[in-house]
Design an enzyme around this catalytic site. Structure first.
Site, PDB file in Angstrom:
ATOM      1  N   SER A 139       8.011  66.141  46.954  1.00 31.81           N
ATOM      2  CA  SER A 139       7.211  67.344  46.780  1.00 31.81           C
ATOM      3  C   SER A 139       6.763  67.817  48.153  1.00 31.81           C
ATOM      4  O   SER A 139       6.626  67.013  49.084  1.00 31.81           O
ATOM      5  CB  SER A 139       5.983  67.059  45.909  1.00 31.81           C
ATOM      6  OG  SER A 139       5.027  68.094  46.003  1.00 31.81           O
ATOM      7  N   TYR A 153      -1.293  62.198  43.460  1.00 32.58           N
ATOM      8  CA  TYR A 153       0.077  62.707  43.314  1.00 32.58           C
ATOM      9  C   TYR A 153       0.739  62.854  44.685  1.00 32.58           C
ATOM     10  O   TYR A 153       1.876  62.396  44.895  1.00 32.58           O
ATOM     11  CB  TYR A 153       0.044  64.052  42.590  1.00 32.58           C
ATOM     12  CG  TYR A 153       1.395  64.727  42.479  1.00 32.58           C
ATOM     13  CD1 TYR A 153       2.269  64.402  41.453  1.00 32.58           C
ATOM     14  CD2 TYR A 153       1.786  65.701  43.402  1.00 32.58           C
ATOM     15  CE1 TYR A 153       3.506  65.019  41.342  1.00 32.58           C
ATOM     16  CE2 TYR A 153       3.015  66.320  43.300  1.00 32.58           C
ATOM     17  CZ  TYR A 153       3.870  65.977  42.273  1.00 32.58           C
ATOM     18  OH  TYR A 153       5.100  66.587  42.193  1.00 32.58           O
TER      19      TYR A 153
END
Length: 247
Positions: A139, A153
């Site tokens: 990401s 995350y």
């Protein structure tokens, strides 16, 4: 061409759209997820549209590590794998210290420990034949620490990116390739409740950029390249006050 692919977390979102786009390119697919009803519907869709493509599905919870190895080996026996896309993940999270360790722990276990199990199982297959392409879906948040609900995350994706770089360093000049893909904000079930998602793109064009980077076997790719490649360069070195305004 790496004809036979396995994609984890393929029942929805980016994984399902990757399956559609790879099938359109003529790749045979092994699709795994916990929600097999969705996998069955996706297989029916793909085989109707692309009858020349083989699509197999397997139930898989990436937090069941023994099952990860078992399923990867079973799939490879029926559809020898050239490329494995480690995509399954969670977007749960809460600011640290607010009583939601359970959510942060689940994200950490799924996104890093579960991904580690998948990478181990994939590399076992690839080392045996000295060939293959391992793809890790990280990401853009892996580049720096992110605040509040995204803190855990982002940390898991940073760990996954480091795992990929360590493998590339080990395998430099060898036939086994490792790619780390850093998607920016692409619409999916995972981020549908995110209030602030700058430069977000729709699923289909966002995944098209991911698939192109995977097919090119890039070591690292920020996708879509515009605006995320230039923004990534800024994010890596921006002081915290500037970074806070950016994200």
């Amino acid at each position: 061409m790496r004809r036979n692919l396995l994609i984890t977390g393929a029942s929805s979102g980016l994984g399902a759209e990757m399956a559609r786009q790879f099938a359109a390119k003529g790749h045979n697919l092994a699709l795994t997820a916990r929600r097999t009803d969705r996998l069955e519907a996706l297989r029916a869709e793909l085989t109707e549209r692309y009858p020349q493509v083989t699509v197999v599905i397997h139930s898989l919870d990436v937090n069941d590590h023994d099952q990860v190895f078992k399923v990867f080996r079973e799939v490879d026996a029926e559809l020898p794998l050239n490329r494995i896309v480690v995509n399954a993940g969670l977007g749960k999270g809460a600011p640290l210290g607010t009583g939601r360790f359970d959510a942060n722990r689940e994200t950490a276990l799924t996104n890093f420990v579960g991904a580690l199990a998948q990478a181990e199982a994939a590399m076992e297959l690839f080392r045996a034949r000295n060939a293959g392409h391992l793809v890790l879906i990280a990401s853009i948040s892996a580049l720096r620490g992110f605040p509040k609900t995204v803190t855990t995350y982002a940390a898991t994706k940073a760990g996954l990116a480091s795992l990929g770089e360590g493998l590339r360093l080990e395998l430099l000049g060898k036939p086994i390739k490792v790619s780390t893909i850093y998607p920016g904000y692409i619409r999916s079930e995972m981020n549908e409740r995110v209030a602030h998602a700058p430069f977000i793109v729709d699923t289909e064009p966002g995944v098209r950029a991911m698939v192109a980077a995977i097919e090119a076997e890039k070591a690292k790719a920020y996708v879509p390249a515009r605006p995320w490649w230039p923004l990534a360069q800024v994010m890596r070195f921006a002081p915290l006050p500037l970074l806070k305004r950016m994200i």
